[in-house]
Design a protein around this motif. Structure first.
Motif, mmCIF file in Angstrom:
data_model
loop_
_atom_site.group_PDB
_atom_site.id
_atom_site.type_symbol
_atom_site.label_atom_id
_atom_site.label_comp_id
_atom_site.label_asym_id
_atom_site.label_seq_id
_atom_site.Cartn_x
_atom_site.Cartn_y
_atom_site.Cartn_z
ATOM 1 N N SER A 35 -17.861 -2.969 -8.539
ATOM 2 C CA SER A 35 -17.361 -2.307 -7.361
ATOM 3 C C SER A 35 -16.067 -1.568 -7.713
ATOM 4 O O SER A 35 -15.059 -2.201 -8.027
ATOM 5 N N PRO A 36 -16.074 -0.250 -7.674
ATOM 6 C CA PRO A 36 -14.849 0.501 -7.984
ATOM 7 C C PRO A 36 -13.680 0.083 -7.093
ATOM 8 O O PRO A 36 -12.530 0.077 -7.537
ATOM 9 N N LYS A 37 -13.962 -0.282 -5.863
ATOM 10 C CA LYS A 37 -12.926 -0.731 -4.934
ATOM 11 C C LYS A 37 -12.234 -1.991 -5.471
ATOM 12 O O LYS A 37 -11.015 -2.085 -5.501
ATOM 13 N N HIS A 38 -13.023 -2.945 -5.947
ATOM 14 C CA HIS A 38 -12.457 -4.189 -6.469
ATOM 15 C C HIS A 38 -11.762 -3.967 -7.806
ATOM 16 O O HIS A 38 -10.698 -4.521 -8.045
ATOM 17 N N VAL A 39 -12.367 -3.169 -8.655
ATOM 18 C CA VAL A 39 -11.767 -2.888 -9.962
ATOM 19 C C VAL A 39 -10.438 -2.166 -9.788
ATOM 20 O O VAL A 39 -9.467 -2.452 -10.488
ATOM 21 N N GLY A 40 -10.365 -1.260 -8.832
ATOM 22 C CA GLY A 40 -9.127 -0.535 -8.579
ATOM 23 C C GLY A 40 -8.009 -1.434 -8.077
ATOM 24 O O GLY A 40 -6.848 -1.264 -8.447
ATOM 25 N N LYS A 41 -8.359 -2.419 -7.254
ATOM 26 C CA LYS A 41 -7.346 -3.336 -6.715
ATOM 27 C C LYS A 41 -6.924 -4.386 -7.734
ATOM 28 O O LYS A 41 -5.779 -4.817 -7.748
ATOM 29 N N GLU A 42 -7.869 -4.837 -8.544
ATOM 30 C CA GLU A 42 -7.603 -5.907 -9.522
ATOM 31 C C GLU A 42 -8.153 -5.498 -10.889
ATOM 32 O O GLU A 42 -9.166 -6.015 -11.346
ATOM 33 N N PRO A 43 -7.494 -4.581 -11.587
ATOM 34 C CA PRO A 43 -8.055 -4.059 -12.840
ATOM 35 C C PRO A 43 -8.180 -5.083 -13.966
ATOM 36 O O PRO A 43 -8.936 -4.860 -14.903
ATOM 37 N N TYR A 44 -7.469 -6.202 -13.886
ATOM 38 C CA TYR A 44 -7.539 -7.198 -14.958
ATOM 39 C C TYR A 44 -8.526 -8.317 -14.657
ATOM 40 O O TYR A 44 -8.751 -9.195 -15.493
ATOM 41 N N ASP A 45 -9.116 -8.319 -13.476
ATOM 42 C CA ASP A 45 -10.119 -9.325 -13.145
ATOM 43 C C ASP A 45 -11.410 -9.050 -13.906
ATOM 44 O O ASP A 45 -11.664 -7.932 -14.347
ATOM 45 N N TYR A 46 -12.216 -10.098 -14.036
ATOM 46 C CA TYR A 46 -13.545 -9.966 -14.617
ATOM 47 C C TYR A 46 -14.540 -9.859 -13.483
ATOM 48 O O TYR A 46 -14.477 -10.617 -12.518
#
Length: 57
Positions: A35-46
């Motif tokens: 999800s680009p939305k999630h990746v954008g908010k938390e770029p270091y999460d897996y």
């Protein structure tokens, strides 16, 4: 009432080694789609998924 069927649960998880070990132990795998939305908010999460279909057994 609406009925939704899904094949996997999407998880955005902390990058700590212990956290990843837990999610791997319970059967999570790298997400096929992120999800680009999630990746954008938390770029270091897996980005992981837990497959809900019978093939996960």
């Amino acid at each position: 009432m609406r009925l939704f069927l899904c094949a996997a649960a999407y998880l955005s998880t902390h990058s700590a080694v212990e956290t990843q070990a837990f999610y791997n132990a319970v059967g999570c795998v790298d997400a096929c789609y992120t999800s680009p939305k999630h990746v954008g908010k938390e770029p270091y999460d897996y980005q992981l998924e837990y497959r809900l279909s019978p093939c996960n057994a």
